[in-house]
Design an enzyme around this catalytic site. Structure first.
Site, PDB file in Angstrom:
ATOM      1  N   GLY A  49     -32.591 -10.955 -27.614  1.00 40.49           N
ATOM      2  CA  GLY A  49     -31.217 -10.153 -27.263  1.00 40.49           C
ATOM      3  C   GLY A  49     -30.307 -10.693 -28.176  1.00 40.49           C
ATOM      4  O   GLY A  49     -30.437 -11.284 -29.090  1.00 40.49           O
ATOM      5  N   LEU A  50     -29.035 -10.565 -27.571  1.00 38.37           N
ATOM      6  CA  LEU A  50     -27.845 -10.731 -28.301  1.00 38.37           C
ATOM      7  C   LEU A  50     -27.835 -12.325 -28.918  1.00 38.37           C
ATOM      8  O   LEU A  50     -27.590 -12.649 -29.919  1.00 38.37           O
ATOM      9  CB  LEU A  50     -26.369 -10.511 -27.858  1.00 38.37           C
ATOM     10  CG  LEU A  50     -26.209  -8.955 -27.444  1.00 38.37           C
ATOM     11  CD1 LEU A  50     -25.004  -9.046 -26.850  1.00 38.37           C
ATOM     12  CD2 LEU A  50     -26.246  -8.368 -28.947  1.00 38.37           C
ATOM     13  N   ALA A  51     -27.986 -13.384 -27.931  1.00 37.00           N
ATOM     14  CA  ALA A  51     -27.861 -14.601 -28.237  1.00 37.00           C
ATOM     15  C   ALA A  51     -29.189 -15.062 -29.226  1.00 37.00           C
ATOM     16  O   ALA A  51     -29.030 -15.714 -30.079  1.00 37.00           O
ATOM     17  CB  ALA A  51     -28.053 -15.457 -27.020  1.00 37.00           C
ATOM     18  N   HIS A 273     -22.450  -5.449  -8.850  1.00 38.40           N
ATOM     19  CA  HIS A 273     -21.610  -4.204  -9.408  1.00 38.40           C
ATOM     20  C   HIS A 273     -21.386  -3.244  -8.355  1.00 38.40           C
ATOM     21  O   HIS A 273     -22.343  -2.589  -7.712  1.00 38.40           O
ATOM     22  CB  HIS A 273     -22.432  -3.836 -10.551  1.00 38.40           C
ATOM     23  CG  HIS A 273     -21.415  -2.851 -11.430  1.00 38.40           C
ATOM     24  ND1 HIS A 273     -21.070  -1.711 -11.157  1.00 38.40           N
ATOM     25  CD2 HIS A 273     -20.920  -3.272 -12.635  1.00 38.40           C
ATOM     26  CE1 HIS A 273     -20.158  -1.258 -12.042  1.00 38.40           C
ATOM     27  NE2 HIS A 273     -19.977  -2.347 -13.054  1.00 38.40           N
ATOM     28  N   ARG A 338     -14.475  -5.861  -8.265  1.00 39.19           N
ATOM     29  CA  ARG A 338     -15.754  -5.559  -8.021  1.00 39.19           C
ATOM     30  C   ARG A 338     -16.249  -6.183  -6.624  1.00 39.19           C
ATOM     31  O   ARG A 338     -16.931  -5.521  -5.929  1.00 39.19           O
ATOM     32  CB  ARG A 338     -16.485  -6.192  -9.333  1.00 39.19           C
ATOM     33  CG  ARG A 338     -16.472  -5.327 -10.298  1.00 39.19           C
ATOM     34  CD  ARG A 338     -17.476  -6.098 -11.457  1.00 39.19           C
ATOM     35  NE  ARG A 338     -17.596  -5.285 -12.720  1.00 39.19           N
ATOM     36  CZ  ARG A 338     -18.177  -5.366 -13.751  1.00 39.19           C
ATOM     37  NH1 ARG A 338     -19.076  -6.365 -13.775  1.00 39.19           N
ATOM     38  NH2 ARG A 338     -17.815  -4.520 -14.820  1.00 39.19           N
ATOM     39  N   LEU A 449     -21.637  -9.654 -23.421  1.00 40.13           N
ATOM     40  CA  LEU A 449     -21.785  -9.448 -24.944  1.00 40.13           C
ATOM     41  C   LEU A 449     -21.205 -10.446 -25.780  1.00 40.13           C
ATOM     42  O   LEU A 449     -21.723 -10.940 -26.659  1.00 40.13           O
ATOM     43  CB  LEU A 449     -21.504  -7.938 -25.200  1.00 40.13           C
ATOM     44  CG  LEU A 449     -21.982  -6.839 -24.624  1.00 40.13           C
ATOM     45  CD1 LEU A 449     -21.621  -5.550 -25.069  1.00 40.13           C
ATOM     46  CD2 LEU A 449     -23.614  -6.942 -24.404  1.00 40.13           C
TER      47      LEU A 449
END
Lengths: 645, 264
Positions: A49-51, A273, A338, A449
């Site tokens: 993923g991003l990391a 959420h 939230r 992100l």
């Protein structure tokens, strides 16, 4: 078998000096490895993923030998791809008074003062570099007519600092990191292993030296060794079975590391959420998030009388509707934070006034906005979301109010790491959602992100050398007895899963576990409820190992076997989640204990007794974890009641 | 909520062995279920009967990861426009329907098992040039490269591709031109992509050919099947970019040769 631990202390290794200078000092004081020697060191990255992609690409560029693993069929499909909203950065392009300090402050406050200050400050500092890097890679961020980067605002901040690419920011940032990864694969710096799942961690003489993996096509189990291992394996939201996570997201990598000695920190910090499409039946496999921005123009309500719940909403007159957010929180109304909005929806449904199948839903009504602004304006703002809603529910939100309900979305807890992103287990580094460090008890929108890329692009390339210099490269090889034992253990476990040959499917166990954890350790928790879960989970786990059925064999593609291994780990992890939630006698961020609230329902923190990171240690028995505490000290930010009024 | 009784004809295949269609009855499927949830229900029943469940790729189930890859009644991702299999719902079918379920078929996507295919060719195409060679840490300030909104929007249109391979599966030639043109097009449209424009275009097109994808004969099935509605105009742009790159490559190679022979 539990490996003996060499180090038991929780030294966060926060650099000395003023907050704004710590990272600069740390970079200056960090070890360097010369280019010729870097080639001798090998790094294993688990997750793309991003990391993971960012770390693998960046470390390869620097000269390290990198192997990267993902269970998906391509690195590009990691779940970071599903993030919609955006990424925060303290660029102050809007000239609205933003700064590194303000982003730092907002994040610490947003996390309800349960994050480590120094890590958050570093995150805010490197946020600006992330945007530069992504732009240079060709990420098509939204632009203004003049050619500059555009921003939008997001929850928990009074400035506009969120960069975005339509509603697909996660996709575009991940494809950017994936492109950097591809560049390094083509150059020969990274060996990529897709459809390959980590089953265990290899620890030799107290140092992390490799992983055991299963090839998901051939079923072959083997080991890979390296000088350090980076876990970039995301969160554990799927312990609830139903969540907005992808189906494959799992806790196995971090849980297996925990069993080998890595501390698991703050598992009870889970984010729910408020605006997701509700469950429509017991066949449901996942929940879909609808952007929170809908609450700008939608009004949330349920019928005042339980007997009206089955009626067509259009037939319920205004006087019989309860716009409960507007009633309870007049100043914030439908834009209440939230956690507050989620709990209020639960209360209304618990009161028997929920709508839709199963009575777990509330209305999000656009009738007034459509009347005031016209259907076209609403379609321009939310057209794609309305389309998605219609695809999934078969209902048009232009004609009939949407039905929404909260769902598990992100997990703030994770493996404990120090300032170098290294676990207490030497040589094990943990990045992104898999670690615990930056979001405290609640993550702000557009910050996931940011953290994944900060860890991967900018933090680990500096800090990994601090560990590597202590190691002789290539010291552990595949013929090491510990390596062979780890492989044999994983093979044994796989055989065991296949040999139970019971009556219940893996999914039926996962569903039962998820419902229990959601019920007792979801949006609102009590000491008694948690105790009930803690009592019931071991029995369910035992039934799993005696009555699960896993068809097929281990030496070929077998998706049921993959799921079985993951659910077996969720069965153990779930207990720790509930134990942590029970231990934390306060309410903070995503952790709400009904016993600890102000009369108006706001979360009541207990800074006196709980201003610490709960870092759990595996004792050899998952029902009896040992609690280690890292005290949280605040130099820059003053502890205060988190209020957005 | 209505319940549907369906007759499924599902492709079963073990690796490189020959496959076949299996008839599976799927009674009482809730019409609110997604297509993949229908598959989950069917698999639960197969498992309960001691049979091998159907293997299929899936992950995010919200239409963005690109993992799901089924050809439903002859159409990749099924009958609904701009919708991935995971977002297709059973209310689009009627009770009594027979549904044919096959993998994405193409020589370059070998079947792994049942409906699961190997799309590694797409990754290898990306490795052949689908990037900007910029090292971490060497990027200029984000706003130092002004990019017009129309240019950024166009690049984003191409970048929306989820890499699922429906374009290939829908094409009678199993051409990957829509995928490759979108990936090349995104970077070739942006200023950041200009220095490597030629290398990228040649590298990715040549890798596409090496992987065995067919040629484009302008059928445009790909655009119709694409769940993200990527336009075939990107193919036009790729053809233009490729022609320029190929000519420059020949001329450039000639020049290099001449330079080499002449020597100073």
């Amino acid at each position: 078998m539990v490996q003996p631990l060499l180090t038991m202390s929780l030294d966060s290794k926060i650099p000395s000096g003023p907050m704004a200078e710590k990272w600069t000092r740390h970079k200056r004081d960090s070890k360097l490895i010369n280019p010729k020697n870097k080639r001798k060191y090998s790094v294993i990255v688990v997750g793309s993923g991003l990391a993971g992609s960012a770390a693998a690409a960046s470390l390869s560029e620097m000269g390290y030998k990198v192997k990267c693993f993902c269970f998906q069929d391509s690195a590009r499909r990691a779940h970071s791809i599903a993030a919609q909203g955006g990424i925060n950065a303290a660029k102050n392009y809007q000239n609205d008074g933003d700064s590194v300090h303000r982003l730092f402050y907002d994040t610490v406050k947003g996390g309800d003062f349960r994050a480590r200050e120094a890590n958050v400050h570093r995150l805010a500092e490197v946020s600006v570099n992330i945007i530069d890097q992504c732009v240079a890679q060709g990420v098509p961020f939204a632009r203004e007519y003049g050619g500059g980067l555009a921003n939008r605002s997001f929850g928990g901040a009074q400035v506009s600092r969120t960069f975005y690419a339509r509603g697909q920011t996660g996709q575009q940032l991940l494809l950017g990191a994936y492109s950097a990864l591809n560049k390094e694969i083509a150059r020969g710096g990274v060996e990529m292993y897709s459809r390959t799942e980590m089953l265990d961690l290899i620890v030799v003489n107290g140092q992390t030296k490799g992983i055991v993996v299963r090839n998901l096509v051939t079923g072959k189990i083997d080991a890979h060794v390296a000088d350090t291992v980076l876990l970039c394996t995301g969160g554990y939201g799927n312990v609830f079975f139903l969540s907005t996570n992808a189906m494959g997201c799992n806790v196995t990598a971090t849980w297996r590391a925990h069993r080998k000695g890595a501390f698991f920190a703050n598992p009870c910090y889970t984010q729910i959420h408020p605006t997701c499409i509700p469950v429509s039946g017991d066949y449901q496999s996942k929940l879909t998030l609808m952007s929170e921005s809908l609450r700008n123009d939608g009004r949330v309500w349920v019928p005042k009388k339980a007997e009206d719940c089955g009626k067509n909403p259009a037939d319920i007159p205004e006087a019989d509707r309860d716009y409960y957010l507007e009633r309870k929180y007049p100043s914030f109304g439908n834009l209440a934070p939230r956690d507050i909005s989620s709990r209020a929806a639960k209360e209304a449904c618990d009161d028997g006034r929920g709508v839709g199948p199963g009575g777990r839903g509330v209305y999000l009504d656009f009738a007034e906005s459509i009347r005031d602004f016209g259907r076209n304006t609403i379609a321009e703002r939310y057209g794609n979301l309305f389309d998605m809603y219609e695809r999934i529910t078969g209902e048009s939100a232009y004609e009939r109010p949407m039905r929404i309900y909260p769902a598990v979305h992100y997990t703030m807890g994770g493996l404990w790491v120090d300032y170098n992103l290294m676990s207490n287990l030497p040589g094990l580094h943990v990045l992104g959602e898999a670690n615990f460090s930056d979001h405290g008890a609640n993550r702000l929108g557009a910050s996931a992100l940011m953290q994944g890329l900060a860890d991967g692009y900018f933090v680990i390339p500096t800090t990994v050398a601090n560990y590597l210099v202590t190691q002789k490269p290539g010291e552990v090889t595949l013929d090491n007895p510990e390596v062979k034992k780890a492989v044999a253990d994983a093979e044994e476990r796989t055989k065991k899963l296949l040999s139970v040959k019971g009556k219940r499917s893996v999914d039926s166990f996962h569903r039962e576990l998820g419902l229990l954890v959601w019920d007792k350790c979801g949006m609102a928790r009590t000491r008694e409820g948690l105790q009930e879960a803690i009592d019931r989970i071991p029995a369910l786990r035992e039934e799993f190992w005696n009555n699960v059925t896993v068809p097929g064999s281990g030496d070929a593609a077998n998706q049921e076997l993959e799921k079985a291994g993951r659910v077996a780990d969720f069965m153990e992890f779930a207990e720790l989640l509930c134990i942590d939630a029970q231990n934390r006698e306060e309410s903070c961020g995503g952790h709400f204990r009904e016993e600890h609230q102000y009369p108006d329902g706001e979360a009541k923190r207990n800074d006196q007794d709980f201003s610490y990171v709960a870092a759990w240690e595996y004792s050899g028995n998952c029902s009896q974890p040992k609690l280690n505490k890292e005290p949280l000290t605040f130099e820059e930010v003053h502890l205060a009641v988190r209020s957005y009024k | 909520m209505a319940l549907l009784n369906l007759h499924l004809k599902v492709w079963r295949q073990n690796g490189s062995q020959p496959g076949h269609f299996q008839d599976i009855e799927a009674p009482e499927i809730p019409d609110h279920a997604s297509f993949l949830e229908m598959m989950d229900i069917v698999n639960e029943r197969l498992i309960a009967n001691g049979q091998d469940p159907i293997a299929f790729d899936h992950d995010c189930r919200e239409g963005i990861c690109g993992a799901c890859s089924m050809t439903i009644n002859g159409m990749p991702h099924g009958p609904e426009r701009a919708t991935t299999t995971c977002q297709l719902h059973m209310r689009k079918f009627r009770t009594g329907d027979t549904i044919w379920i096959e993998p994405f078929r193409a020589r370059s996507f070998p079947v792994v098992k049942d409906l699961m295919v190997d799309r590694g060719a797409f990754d290898r195409i990306m490795q052949a040039g689908g990037f900007v060679s910029i090292r971490t840490g060497s990027a200029p300030e984000g706003n130092s490269i002004p990019i017009g909104k129309d240019v950024a929007d166009a690049a984003m249109d191409a970048a929306a591709c989820i890499g699922c391979g429906a374009c290939v599966a829908s094409c009678k030639n199993a051409s990957a031109m829509l995928f490759v043109s979108a990936k090349v097009g995104q970077l070739n449209t942006l200023p950041q992509g200009q220095p490597e424009r030629q290398r990228r275009t040649l590298g990715m097109v040549r890798q596409m050919d090496a992987e065995g994808f067919g040629n484009c004969t302008n059928q445009y099935e790909c655009e119709a099947a694409c769940p993200k509605e990527i336009s075939v105009r990107w193919i036009t742009k790729l053809n233009r970019d490729y022609a320029v790159a190929a000519v420059k490559d020949i001329v450039g190679a000639g020049r290099q040769q001449a330079g080499g022979e002449g020597g100073d």
